[in-house]
Design an enzyme around this catalytic site. Structure first.
Site, PDB file in Angstrom:
ATOM      1  N   HIS A 123      69.067  17.148 -89.301  1.00  0.00           N
ATOM      2  CA  HIS A 123      70.040  16.379 -90.086  1.00  0.00           C
ATOM      3  C   HIS A 123      71.234  16.093 -89.166  1.00  0.00           C
ATOM      4  CE1 HIS A 123      73.244  15.844 -93.116  1.00  0.00           C
ATOM      5  NE2 HIS A 123      72.301  15.633 -94.006  1.00  0.00           N
ATOM      6  N   ASP A 201      69.782  26.127 -89.735  1.00  0.00           N
ATOM      7  CA  ASP A 201      70.314  25.263 -90.787  1.00  0.00           C
ATOM      8  C   ASP A 201      69.405  25.449 -92.000  1.00  0.00           C
ATOM      9  OD1 ASP A 201      70.798  23.249 -92.562  1.00  0.00           O
ATOM     10  OD2 ASP A 201      70.772  21.616 -91.111  1.00  0.00           O
ATOM     11  N   GLN A 204      67.998  23.270 -96.661  1.00  0.00           N
ATOM     12  CA  GLN A 204      66.806  23.065 -97.502  1.00  0.00           C
ATOM     13  C   GLN A 204      66.000  24.364 -97.645  1.00  0.00           C
ATOM     14  OE1 GLN A 204      66.392  20.315 -99.163  1.00  0.00           O
ATOM     15  NE2 GLN A 204      67.922  19.096 -98.092  1.00  0.00           N
ATOM     16  N   LYS A 227      72.906  22.613-103.219  1.00  0.00           N
ATOM     17  CA  LYS A 227      71.459  22.359-103.168  1.00  0.00           C
ATOM     18  C   LYS A 227      70.684  23.511-103.807  1.00  0.00           C
ATOM     19  CE  LYS A 227      71.816  19.679 -98.949  1.00  0.00           C
ATOM     20  NZ  LYS A 227      71.504  18.281 -99.197  1.00  0.00           N
ATOM     21  N   CYS A 365      70.346  10.760 -93.453  1.00  0.00           N
ATOM     22  CA  CYS A 365      71.169  11.414 -92.417  1.00  0.00           C
ATOM     23  C   CYS A 365      70.292  12.015 -91.325  1.00  0.00           C
ATOM     24  CB  CYS A 365      72.072  12.494 -93.015  1.00  0.00           C
ATOM     25  SG  CYS A 365      73.321  11.825 -94.084  1.00  0.00           S
TER      26      CYS A 365
HETATM   27  N1  PMP Z   1      71.217  20.077 -93.132  1.00  0.00           N
HETATM   28  C1  PMP Z   1      70.199  19.722 -93.931  1.00  0.00           C
HETATM   29  C2  PMP Z   1      68.801  20.100 -93.533  1.00  0.00           C
HETATM   30  C3  PMP Z   1      70.442  19.042 -95.119  1.00  0.00           C
HETATM   31  O1  PMP Z   1      69.442  18.682 -95.909  1.00  0.00           O
HETATM   32  C4  PMP Z   1      71.775  18.716 -95.460  1.00  0.00           C
HETATM   33  C5  PMP Z   1      72.087  17.923 -96.722  1.00  0.00           C
HETATM   34  N2  PMP Z   1      71.286  16.810 -96.910  1.00  0.00           N
HETATM   35  C6  PMP Z   1      72.797  19.134 -94.604  1.00  0.00           C
HETATM   36  C7  PMP Z   1      72.475  19.802 -93.453  1.00  0.00           C
HETATM   37  C8  PMP Z   1      74.241  18.860 -94.924  1.00  0.00           C
HETATM   38  O2  PMP Z   1      74.588  19.498 -96.113  1.00  0.00           O
HETATM   39  P1  PMP Z   1      75.996  19.236 -96.789  1.00  0.00           P
HETATM   40  O3  PMP Z   1      76.088  17.762 -97.004  1.00  0.00           O
HETATM   41  O4  PMP Z   1      75.939  19.994 -98.072  1.00  0.00           O
HETATM   42  O5  PMP Z   1      77.015  19.719 -95.857  1.00  0.00           O
END
Ligand code: PMP
Length: 408
Positions: A123, A201, A204, A227, A365
């Protein structure tokens, strides 16, 4: 056949009763943000009605109660991932957690000549902070390559890693492809070759799998509360105790100092509190604590097994849709990415919304993944503990209608 209280769970999430465009809501966008159960929603109102006050600074009853509640949640989160309380830092999101690590640890412990390894699957939140740091420190950023089936080419890791590798930062589960990365294998390769730190990270991963940070032996594990059925604006940075002790705070100001004078540098309190400057999102943190409690009453393993069965059903069902292209490995967790022929994902998502079906469209993203598969975007349906077979059927019926409409 697993016994799973799906009806009871669905009744705990009030938003699932909504109608969208005269159709029952089919919410398949939980990987972007999950819906909240009553216990999370109600706990926040209850807190504001009965217990609210600023934490840490007050001597009065409400302030002490608020502080205790926050610290109880810290302990609950620690137990949830098998960490200790001192290793849990409250942040506002995964993004903030990674930026905290890059700015605190990265700026102080990384030097010219070092390198960092991430992957092509990340991401943007786990790419951009490292690109910025690399530029600033003039260090090299390596990427573990993606393969056509949506997994990482782990064999390349041992070639990329060397004694100057300071950090390996990798996602637990891909937010686009649903790929579950073999963390144990990845971490053991990394540890054999260098004394690099490992950052996971878990934005998910935490939602679908039991996480034991001690068993994993990672140095950092970060995730977002929204999430995992908690409020938005909450997140967790787990860091090994010795590491947190060495790291300076990143966001500085009130609430974290031992002493401030006009002639000397400020001195700070201990971790994890030294990373939590300013007034925290107390009601959000309390809500997050209740989200974890809710998960615990069902059992993350049960949720995983249920979602796994449902994912198999989803893949079998979607494969029957004409012109569908599925992305990602055959074993996906919680997430399924696809396109319909040459149609743009936005068109598909917009038309599905006419039938009450909420999916995600675009680059998620993760533009490097889109570039790898040479598409401008993908559709993404994601499952949560409350998703049921009817949701999948409604997605499939919607897609058949959309396919028909777009080909007229
Ligand atoms: N890493 C991953 C794998 C994600 O799926 C996301 C959110 N889509 C993020 C980072 C960023 O999370 P946040 O927008 O809650 O900071």
């Amino acid at each position: 056949m697993i016994i799973y209280p799906i009806e009871k769970i669905r009744s705990d999430f009030p938003i699932l009763n909504r109608m969208i465009n005269k159709y029952p809501l089919t919410y398949l966008d939980s990987a972007a943000s999950a819906q909240k159960p009553n216990i999370v929603i109600d706990s926040q109102t209850h807190y504001y009605r009965n217990e609210y006050a600023a934490v840490h600074r007050g001597i009065h009853t409400l302030s002490t109660e608020s502080t205790n509640q926050m610290e109880t949640v810290r302990l609950r989160i620690a137990n949830f991932i098998n960490a200790s309380k001192e290793e849990i830092v409250f942040v506002k999101s995964t993004t903030e957690a990674i930026n905290l690590i890059a700015n605190s640890w990265g700026h102080n412990f990384i030097n010219y000549g070092d390198n960092i390894i991430i992957s092509e699957m990340e991401h943007h939140a786990n790419i951009v902070p490292w690109q910025v740091l690399s530029k600033h420190k003039k260090i090299v950023l390596h990427y573990i390559p993606l393969t056509p089936n949506g997994t990482l080419d782990i064999s390349r890791l041992s070639k990329l890693i060397n004694h100057r590798t300071r950090l390996l930062s990798i996602s637990h589960i891909s937010n686009v492809l649903g790929t579950i990365n073999p963390l144990t294998e990845i971490i053991s390769i990394a540890r054999k070759k260098s004394d690099t730190l490992i950052l996971i990270d878990g934005a998910q991963g935490i939602v679908h799998q039991l996480v034991d940070v001690q068993k994993l032996d990672c140095d950092f594990y970060v995730f977002s509360g929204h999430k995992i059925y908690g409020p938005s604006g909450t997140g967790i940075m787990y860091g090994k105790k010795e590491l947190l002790q060495k790291m300076p705070p990143w966001i500085v100001g009130g609430g974290i100092v031992r002493n401030v004078s006009l002639i000397q540098d400020a001195t700070f309190i201990d971790s994890p509190w030294k990373f939590e400057s300013g007034s925290p999102n107390i009601s959000g943190i309390i809500g997050l604590g209740n989200a974890i409690e809710y998960i615990n009453t069902i059992g993350i393993d049960k949720i995983y097994n249920y979602e796994d069965q449902l994912m198999r059903y989803a893949v079998d069902t979607l494969k029957k849709i004409p012109n569908i292209v599925l992305y990602g490995p055959s074993t996906r967790v919680g997430i399924i990415a696809f396109n319909l022929g040459i149609h743009h994902s936005y068109d598909i998502g917009m038309l599905l919304n006419q039938y009450g079906v909420a999916i995600r469209t675009g680059h998620h993203c993760a533009i490097p993944i889109m570039n790898y598969f040479k598409v401008p975007g993908m559709c993404r349906a994601s499952l949560a503990m409350y998703t049921n077979k009817e949701d999948i059927d409604r997605l499939a019926h919607g897609l058949i209608k959309v396919e028909h409409l777009l080909n007229q």
